[in-house]
Design a protein around this motif. Structure first.
Motif, PDB file in Angstrom:
ATOM      1  N   ILE A 120      -9.577  27.636 -24.356  1.00 23.20           N
ATOM      2  CA  ILE A 120     -11.014  26.957 -24.845  1.00 23.20           C
ATOM      3  C   ILE A 120     -11.170  27.090 -26.171  1.00 23.20           C
ATOM      4  CG2 ILE A 120     -13.599  27.441 -24.524  1.00 23.20           C
ATOM      5  CD1 ILE A 120     -12.769  28.142 -21.688  1.00 23.20           C
TER       6      ILE A 120
ATOM      7  N   THR B 228      -9.361  31.599 -21.978  1.00 22.46           N
ATOM      8  CA  THR B 228     -10.335  31.644 -23.186  1.00 22.46           C
ATOM      9  C   THR B 228      -9.605  31.225 -24.397  1.00 22.46           C
ATOM     10  OG1 THR B 228     -11.839  33.285 -22.211  1.00 22.46           O
ATOM     11  CG2 THR B 228     -11.922  33.157 -24.557  1.00 22.46           C
TER      12      THR B 228
ATOM     13  N   TRP C  71     -13.232  25.148 -29.969  1.00 24.00           N
ATOM     14  CA  TRP C  71     -13.736  25.642 -31.036  1.00 24.00           C
ATOM     15  C   TRP C  71     -12.831  25.217 -32.275  1.00 24.00           C
ATOM     16  CZ3 TRP C  71     -18.733  26.242 -30.609  1.00 24.00           C
ATOM     17  CH2 TRP C  71     -19.155  27.050 -29.283  1.00 24.00           C
TER      18      TRP C  71
ATOM     19  N   THR D 297     -17.625  32.342 -23.688  1.00 32.40           N
ATOM     20  CA  THR D 297     -17.776  31.119 -24.328  1.00 32.40           C
ATOM     21  C   THR D 297     -19.205  31.371 -24.934  1.00 32.40           C
ATOM     22  OG1 THR D 297     -16.363  29.899 -23.184  1.00 32.40           O
ATOM     23  CG2 THR D 297     -17.918  28.543 -24.195  1.00 32.40           C
TER      24      THR D 297
ATOM     25  N   LYS E 239     -19.756  33.331 -27.925  1.00 32.65           N
ATOM     26  CA  LYS E 239     -19.350  32.413 -29.345  1.00 32.65           C
ATOM     27  C   LYS E 239     -20.846  31.918 -29.625  1.00 32.65           C
ATOM     28  CE  LYS E 239     -16.812  30.390 -32.535  1.00 32.65           C
ATOM     29  NZ  LYS E 239     -16.355  30.971 -33.810  1.00 32.65           N
TER      30      LYS E 239
END
Length: 115
Positions: A74, A71, A79, A19, A22
């Protein structure tokens, strides 16, 4: 330390590191870039600890499978990544694969002769 506990810490650290990857914007933002290094460093350390008691194939399947699935979630929730039936099926197949590997490993333990 319990192998599954160490593996859980490794998964959480890897997800945090990913995370932050990113957020680091290609390692151009300092704090998230440092968090990437810490997250992955902690993840690899605890993954290695988990391998003291867990088989490599099982531990890696759980680590990579659960890490990938969480992920992806998430990415969708935080995002705004696209979520479709294909995304859902992919995550379900990943989780299913981990479950099958775990079940396979358990059945091999149950049928293996004791020495």
């Amino acid at each position: 330390m319990n192998g599954y506990l160490a593996l859980g810490i490794a998964v959480i650290s890897e997800i945090c590191g990913t995370t932050m990857l990113k957020m680091s914007n290609g390692f151009t933002v300092l704090a998230p870039s440092v968090a990437v290094i810490l997250g992955f460093g902690i993840a690899f350390y605890f993954f290695s600890i988990s391998l003291r008691t867990l088989p490599l194939s099982l531990a890696y399947a759980i680590w990579s499978g659960v890490g990938t699935a969480l992920t992806a979630l998430i990415g969708v929730l935080v995002w705004g990544d696209a979520f479709s039936l294909m995304t859902f099926c992919g995550i379900a197949f990943i989780i299913g694969g981990v479950v099958l590997l775990n079940a396979s490993n358990q059945s091999e333990k149950d049928t293996a002769p004791s020495i």
